[in-house]
Scaffold this active site. Structure first.
Site, PDB file in Angstrom:
ATOM      1  N   LYS A   1       0.856  -1.197   0.000  1.00 40.49           N
ATOM      2  CA  LYS A   1       0.000   0.000   0.000  1.00 40.49           C
ATOM      3  C   LYS A   1       0.882   1.234   0.000  1.00 40.49           C
ATOM      4  O   LYS A   1       2.031   1.189   0.450  1.00 40.49           O
ATOM      5  CB  LYS A   1      -0.883   0.025   1.252  1.00 40.49           C
ATOM      6  CG  LYS A   1      -2.111   0.897   1.117  1.00 40.49           C
ATOM      7  CD  LYS A   1      -3.232   0.135   0.445  1.00 40.49           C
ATOM      8  CE  LYS A   1      -4.479   0.952   0.257  1.00 40.49           C
ATOM      9  NZ  LYS A   1      -5.636   0.091  -0.068  1.00 40.49           N
TER      10      LYS A   1
ATOM     11  N   GLY B   1     -18.110   7.584  -2.396  1.00 39.98           N
ATOM     12  CA  GLY B   1     -16.962   7.590  -3.314  1.00 39.98           C
ATOM     13  C   GLY B   1     -17.072   6.447  -4.295  1.00 39.98           C
ATOM     14  O   GLY B   1     -18.166   6.007  -4.663  1.00 39.98           O
ATOM     15  N   ASN B   2     -15.917   5.968  -4.710  1.00 41.37           N
ATOM     16  CA  ASN B   2     -15.816   4.912  -5.701  1.00 41.37           C
ATOM     17  C   ASN B   2     -16.559   3.643  -5.265  1.00 41.37           C
ATOM     18  O   ASN B   2     -17.167   2.961  -6.076  1.00 41.37           O
ATOM     19  CB  ASN B   2     -14.338   4.607  -5.902  1.00 41.37           C
ATOM     20  CG  ASN B   2     -14.086   3.985  -7.234  1.00 41.37           C
ATOM     21  OD1 ASN B   2     -14.999   3.914  -8.068  1.00 41.37           O
ATOM     22  ND2 ASN B   2     -12.886   3.519  -7.432  1.00 41.37           N
TER      23      ASN B   2
HETATM   24  N1  GLU Z   1      -7.467   0.172  -3.237  1.00 42.03           N
HETATM   25  C1  GLU Z   1      -8.223  -1.003  -3.504  1.00 42.03           C
HETATM   26  C2  GLU Z   1      -8.273  -1.893  -2.260  1.00 42.03           C
HETATM   27  O1  GLU Z   1      -8.061  -1.450  -1.157  1.00 42.03           O
HETATM   28  C3  GLU Z   1      -7.738  -1.745  -4.749  1.00 42.03           C
HETATM   29  C4  GLU Z   1      -6.346  -2.253  -4.692  1.00 42.03           C
HETATM   30  C5  GLU Z   1      -5.804  -2.788  -6.004  1.00 42.03           C
HETATM   31  O2  GLU Z   1      -6.550  -2.828  -6.966  1.00 42.03           O
HETATM   32  O3  GLU Z   1      -4.631  -3.135  -6.035  1.00 42.03           O
HETATM   33  O4  GLU Z   1      -8.602  -3.038  -2.346  1.00 42.03           O
END
Ligand code: GLU
Length: 420
Positions: free
Chosen positions: A106, A220-221
């Site tokens: 992350k 949001g998304n």
């Molecule tokens: N940010 C999204 C999550 O927390 C997607 C992560 C990704 O696609 O690598 O799952």
């Protein structure tokens, strides 16, 4: 004593609970309690007025035993390393539970995108990649969007990485626009994956979605698309919120009106003809399904007693604390965990990476079918594991069940690779 809300301590505590129940090997437990690598950067960025601002950014590789690190990048004013570490740990469990060939990672930058223009956002996105180009790559660490980052930002980041590499590397990042080889179906995949879980969980809990009332925290998304998709399942969304507050209507909300208000004033609280509620009130509504789809630490020891929903579906990362977990469990309110419910995003990210690697592109229909297959299988795995423990007279939560599956896979990979 007040509850510890440090997200990384929470991630560690969740792991500890599963480790004890599953008798996890001690060295595996020790490795999995901490990230493998953490990078911290100071990023100078030229601003529109000619000044230079220095932003703090991070990237964490939590565990890569099952493949390259995988996970999003957040731009948030309250970002900090403990949140990024926790999110990287949760990505590890998410990829493992979905059984896709990635580890967990992350990233984050402390910044307020609402106060930045496009020029500054592009400069910051490119500076972030210049800072970590040796730390990421299609076979090393594959980035993606998260809170306050979007497909355009992914396109800039892919471009910056490709320029440094001297050739195009579309597979360094997922969640790109389809014009630069993003995947069909990626934009609403987190919400869609969550809705497959909603459908399966409702069947299991005997909740009829045709008459069900749903409250969603977050527009949001994840939350915004979940609204539309929940309606397709026949359910009525009676409440939704953004960071400015929430709106409620017992007869159901109109998505287009909300979208218009959001476009005009930037805030949901501008909508007319509905009851205004706070984010806290939304969580405590008498609904069938509560979907936290915003940030972490929303259901805590402080309010878990007052949750009235018949089930909780975690579309956000980390919205329920361990203290709240215990209370919901005692109150027999099923809580489906984040790294199961919101795994649709990373699953379609995986599809995107596969397509980039093979230079062979799929239709939206292909993507949705494959996504549904993985979501339904993961759900079944989690339900079956919980049942196996129940048969052995041990009652565990859905979260712990999901942890046991995910951690076991990572531990086995580490053992086979000779890491311990
Ligand atoms: N940010 C999204 C999550 O927390 C997607 C992560 C990704 O696609 O690598 O799952």
């Amino acid at each position: 004593m007040s509850e510890n809300l440090n997200p990384f301590n929470i991630a560690q505590e969740q792991l500890d609970i599963a480790a004890e129940i599953m008798n996890l090997d001690e060295p595996a437990h020790a490795i999995l309690r901490e990230p493998m690598q953490t990078l911290s950067m100071n990023l100078p960025v030229k601003m529109r007025d000619g000044s230079t601002e220095v932003f703090e950014g991070f990237r964490v590789h939590y565990n890569t035993a099952r493949g390259p690190a995988k996970g999003g990048i957040r731009f948030h004013p309250k970002e900090d390393i403990n949140t990024v570490k926790a999110l990287a740990a949760w990505m590890t469990w998410k990829c493992s539970l979905a059984n896709i060939p990635f580890g967990g990672g992350k990233g984050g930058v402390i910044c307020d995108t609402k106060k930045m223009n496009e020029y500054e956002l592009e400069n910051l996105s490119r500076a972030y990649i210049r800072g970590l180009h040796g730390f990421v790559g299609p076979k090393v660490d594959v980035m993606a969007p998260d809170v306050y980052t979007n497909p355009q930002i992914m396109a800039w980041m892919m471009d910056e990485y490709s320029k440094i590499a001297g050739h195009d590397e579309f597979g360094v990042i997922t969640g790109k626009p389809v014009e630069v080889w993003g995947s069909e179906g990626r934009f609403d995949s987190t919400a869609l994956g969550g809705m497959y879980i909603l459908r399966e969980a409702a069947k299991l809990q005997k909740i009829d979605l045709k008459t069900a009332k749903i409250a969603i925290q977050g527009f949001g998304n994840a939350g915004g698309f979940a609204f539309e998709l929940a309606k397709k399942l026949g359910a009525k969304v009676v409440a939704i919120s953004d960071s400015s507050g929430g709106v409620y209507s017992d007869s159901g909300l109109d998505y287009n009106k909300l979208l218009d208000a959001k476009k005009q004033s930037g805030e949901l609280s501008g909508v007319k003809g509905v009851t205004k509620i706070s984010n806290e009130e939304l969580l405590e509504l008498d609904v069938d399904v509560l979907i936290p789809a915003a940030l972490e630490n929303q259901i805590t020891e402080g309010n878990a007693d007052r949750i009235k929903a018949k089930m909780v579906l975690e579309l956000a990362n980390g919205p329920v604390t361990p203290g709240a977990d215990r209370i919901l469990f005692e109150r027999k309110i099923p809580d489906y965990p984040d790294f199961l419910v919101n795994s649709g995003g990373v699953i379609v990210s995986y599809f995107e990476w596969v397509q980039n690697t093979q230079n062979w592109y799929w239709t939206e229909d292909d993507v949705y079918k494959k996504l549904e297959g993985i979501m339904v299988r993961s759900f079944k795995d989690v339900v079956d594991m919980k049942k196996r423990y129940a048969d052995a007279k041990k009652s565990i939560s859905y979260r712990t069940s999901a942890y046991i599956i995910a951690v076991d896979r990572v531990a086995k990979a580490m053992k086979l690779r000779g890491w311990y």
